[in-house]
Design an enzyme around this catalytic site. Structure first.
Site, short mmCIF file in Angstrom:
data_model
loop_
_atom_site.label_atom_id
_atom_site.label_comp_id
_atom_site.label_asym_id
_atom_site.label_seq_id
_atom_site.Cartn_x
_atom_site.Cartn_y
_atom_site.Cartn_z
N THR A 89 2.40 -6.79 -1.33
CA THR A 89 2.06 -7.95 -0.51
C THR A 89 0.93 -7.62 0.46
O THR A 89 0.01 -8.41 0.66
CB THR A 89 3.29 -8.48 0.25
OG1 THR A 89 4.33 -8.74 -0.69
CG2 THR A 89 2.97 -9.74 1.01
N CYS A 90 0.99 -6.44 1.04
CA CYS A 90 -0.06 -6.02 1.99
C CYS A 90 -1.40 -5.90 1.27
O CYS A 90 -2.43 -6.37 1.76
CB CYS A 90 0.31 -4.70 2.64
SG CYS A 90 1.86 -4.74 3.56
N ALA A 91 -1.38 -5.28 0.11
CA ALA A 91 -2.61 -5.13 -0.68
C ALA A 91 -3.17 -6.50 -1.05
O ALA A 91 -4.38 -6.73 -0.98
CB ALA A 91 -2.33 -4.30 -1.93
#
Length: 166
Positions: A59-61
């Site tokens: 999700t961060c990526a």
């Protein structure tokens, strides 16, 4: 303190995000080239702070990829992707992904950013990491929009952040 969930399990943060209309707290972060960056480096530009636990999660990526795509269309705006990841990890990810329209910054040295912005985790598996948040700041340092994602695995509302810049 804010209550969010990590995989459905409640976790807490050290405080609350700055309120809309308030002055954004000062920050001192480290760039991927190990240079120090502060609010002063971005005077007279709008900022989108894309804050997350770690670039090594899906999700961060994805949030970095999405803001990288959107950032090229924004005038007088810098998108800062902020985590406690080491600058080397952030540089590696951005290089491998061809990320060129956002700037990666790290709060690894002191953790003061997470404390001052009220978003560092104080409980749970991600304790001391930064919760997934968006903070939009105007050219004069005024907070225009904030979002603290209630479930860490979920993506932020990109459109709401971009709409705050209109």
């Amino acid at each position: 303190m804010a209550n969010v969930t990590l995989g459905g399990t409640p976790v807490e943060t050290i405080g609350n995000l700055p309120t809309v209309g308030s002055k954004a707290p000062n920050f001192n972060l480290t760039g991927t080239d190990l240079s120090e960056k502060s609010n002063d480096d971005y005077k007279n530009t709008r900022l989108v702070l894309n804050i997350f636990p770690s670039v090594d999660t899906g999700t961060c990526a994805q949030s970095i990829r999405t803001f990288n795509e959107k950032a090229s269309q924004l005038e007088n705006t810098n998108v800062l992707c902020i985590s406690k990841d080491l600058p080397f990890a952030m540089a590696r990810f951005c290089g491998a992904e061809g990320i060129e329209n956002v700037e990666s910054l790290s709060d690894y040295k002191t953790g003061d950013f997470g404390k001052n912005y009220g978003l560092a985790f104080t409980t749970g598996a991600f304790e001391t990491l930064l919760s997934r948040c968006i903070v939009v700041i105007d050219t004069d340092g005024t907070v225009l929009h904030t979002e603290q994602v209630s479930e860490i695995a979920d993506e932020p509302n990109y459109q709401a952040a971009l709409d705050a810049l209109k």
